[in-house]
Design a protein around this motif. Sequence first.
Motif, PDB file in Angstrom:
ATOM      1  N   GLN A  81      -1.083  -4.404   8.751  1.00 30.35           N
ATOM      2  CA  GLN A  81      -0.192  -3.647   7.880  1.00 30.35           C
ATOM      3  C   GLN A  81       1.021  -3.156   8.649  1.00 30.35           C
ATOM      4  O   GLN A  81       0.900  -2.632   9.757  1.00 30.35           O
ATOM      5  CB  GLN A  81      -0.947  -2.484   7.242  1.00 30.35           C
ATOM      6  N   TYR A 110       0.840  -1.198   0.000  1.00 26.39           N
ATOM      7  CA  TYR A 110       0.000   0.000   0.000  1.00 26.39           C
ATOM      8  C   TYR A 110       0.874   1.245   0.000  1.00 26.39           C
ATOM      9  O   TYR A 110       1.941   1.256   0.601  1.00 26.39           O
ATOM     10  CB  TYR A 110      -0.865   0.064   1.265  1.00 26.39           C
ATOM     11  N   PHE A 150      -5.160   7.215   1.766  1.00 25.26           N
ATOM     12  CA  PHE A 150      -4.823   6.078   0.914  1.00 25.26           C
ATOM     13  C   PHE A 150      -4.576   6.536  -0.511  1.00 25.26           C
ATOM     14  O   PHE A 150      -5.299   7.383  -1.038  1.00 25.26           O
ATOM     15  CB  PHE A 150      -5.966   5.064   0.955  1.00 25.26           C
ATOM     16  N   ARG A 176     -12.477  -2.694  10.184  1.00 23.57           N
ATOM     17  CA  ARG A 176     -12.131  -3.271   8.891  1.00 23.57           C
ATOM     18  C   ARG A 176     -12.926  -4.547   8.693  1.00 23.57           C
ATOM     19  O   ARG A 176     -12.818  -5.488   9.484  1.00 23.57           O
ATOM     20  CB  ARG A 176     -10.635  -3.545   8.814  1.00 23.57           C
ATOM     21  N   TYR A 210      -3.057   0.442  -3.952  1.00 23.79           N
ATOM     22  CA  TYR A 210      -2.920  -0.860  -3.298  1.00 23.79           C
ATOM     23  C   TYR A 210      -2.615  -1.920  -4.340  1.00 23.79           C
ATOM     24  O   TYR A 210      -3.273  -2.005  -5.378  1.00 23.79           O
ATOM     25  CB  TYR A 210      -4.220  -1.169  -2.564  1.00 23.79           C
ATOM     26  N   TYR A 219       0.338   5.335   1.083  1.00 24.67           N
ATOM     27  CA  TYR A 219      -0.480   6.367   1.721  1.00 24.67           C
ATOM     28  C   TYR A 219       0.330   7.662   1.704  1.00 24.67           C
ATOM     29  O   TYR A 219       1.547   7.642   1.529  1.00 24.67           O
ATOM     30  CB  TYR A 219      -0.789   6.030   3.181  1.00 24.67           C
ATOM     31  N   GLY A 236      -7.966 -13.868   9.470  1.00 24.65           N
ATOM     32  CA  GLY A 236      -9.130 -13.347   8.753  1.00 24.65           C
ATOM     33  C   GLY A 236      -9.048 -11.894   8.362  1.00 24.65           C
ATOM     34  O   GLY A 236      -9.914 -11.378   7.665  1.00 24.65           O
ATOM     35  N   VAL A 270     -13.999  -8.077   6.838  1.00 26.50           N
ATOM     36  CA  VAL A 270     -13.253  -9.163   6.216  1.00 26.50           C
ATOM     37  C   VAL A 270     -13.100  -8.840   4.734  1.00 26.50           C
ATOM     38  O   VAL A 270     -14.068  -8.519   4.059  1.00 26.50           O
ATOM     39  CB  VAL A 270     -13.975 -10.509   6.406  1.00 26.50           C
ATOM     40  N   GLY A 271     -11.889  -8.876   4.249  1.00 22.34           N
ATOM     41  CA  GLY A 271     -11.634  -8.589   2.846  1.00 22.34           C
ATOM     42  C   GLY A 271     -11.324  -7.141   2.557  1.00 22.34           C
ATOM     43  O   GLY A 271     -10.944  -6.803   1.433  1.00 22.34           O
ATOM     44  N   ASP A 272     -11.498  -6.255   3.543  1.00 20.80           N
ATOM     45  CA  ASP A 272     -11.112  -4.854   3.332  1.00 20.80           C
ATOM     46  C   ASP A 272      -9.616  -4.789   3.092  1.00 20.80           C
ATOM     47  O   ASP A 272      -8.837  -5.459   3.759  1.00 20.80           O
ATOM     48  CB  ASP A 272     -11.446  -4.005   4.561  1.00 20.80           C
ATOM     49  N   ASP A 273      -9.222  -3.928   2.146  1.00 23.06           N
ATOM     50  CA  ASP A 273      -7.800  -3.814   1.899  1.00 23.06           C
ATOM     51  C   ASP A 273      -7.247  -2.538   2.531  1.00 23.06           C
ATOM     52  O   ASP A 273      -6.652  -2.579   3.604  1.00 23.06           O
ATOM     53  CB  ASP A 273      -7.507  -3.879   0.403  1.00 23.06           C
ATOM     54  N   LYS A 274      -7.467  -1.400   1.931  1.00 25.54           N
ATOM     55  CA  LYS A 274      -6.902  -0.174   2.460  1.00 25.54           C
ATOM     56  C   LYS A 274      -7.488   0.154   3.835  1.00 25.54           C
ATOM     57  O   LYS A 274      -8.598  -0.260   4.170  1.00 25.54           O
ATOM     58  CB  LYS A 274      -7.169   0.995   1.511  1.00 25.54           C
TER      59      LYS A 274
END
Lengths: 115, 110
Positions: A104, A33, A45, B91, A48, A35, A100, B93-97
């Motif tokens: 970062q 990523y 952001f 966030r 990505y 930012y 899950g 599940v599956g969120d990226d930024k």
Amino acid sequence: GAGVSQSPSNKVTEKGKDVELRCDPISGHTALYWYRQSLGQGLEFLIYFQGNSAPDKSGLPSDRFSAERTGGSVSTLTIQRTQQEDSAVYLCASSVLAGGTDTQYFGPGTRLTVL
Amino acid sequence: DAKTTQPNSMESNEEEPVHLPCNHSTISGTDYIHWYRQLPSQGPEYVIHGLTSNVNNRMASLAIAEDRKSSTLILHRATLRDAAVYYCILRDVGDDKIIFGKGTRLHILP
């Protein structure tokens, strides 16, 4: 092991010049990523990368900004024809899924000053 | 990302526990609660995350309300090095930024 590294740590450039900022993610992290953080502001952001998928460019503020990630590792953020409002700290992060969701890990950032 | 609400700033004395609150009344069932912090002149640093149960790690503890509409980050014994901006983030599940809000600026008094 080594964390996320970024170079240069500081960059001063003149308005209108192009700049390239580099990010070396943590080895094995598939997601990367970018930012940016303007003085006294929150983190914004930019873009990505995830594996070989097309990057999410939804945060890039203009077409002067672009980024690439070569070989699924190192990434370069390029800003063309820099403007004074581009002055900010540019932060790179990489991540791995853990339980899950992802965690970062951020680099120290590149402080860009456009004169 | 769903919205979170945090106090703009807090103060605490060194060597005392600190409780940093976060409200997230619109949290969904699959939203994870993440905390990051940003020390002066550094990039953000992961602190802790949880889903439903309270979580502990070396840095902090995360207490999650039973209805999940709020949570509290607990630093058990604050040091001067803990002075930072603390971000509470939801966030899915599956969120990226990560969408960072303004966070809470924590001041530690010696």
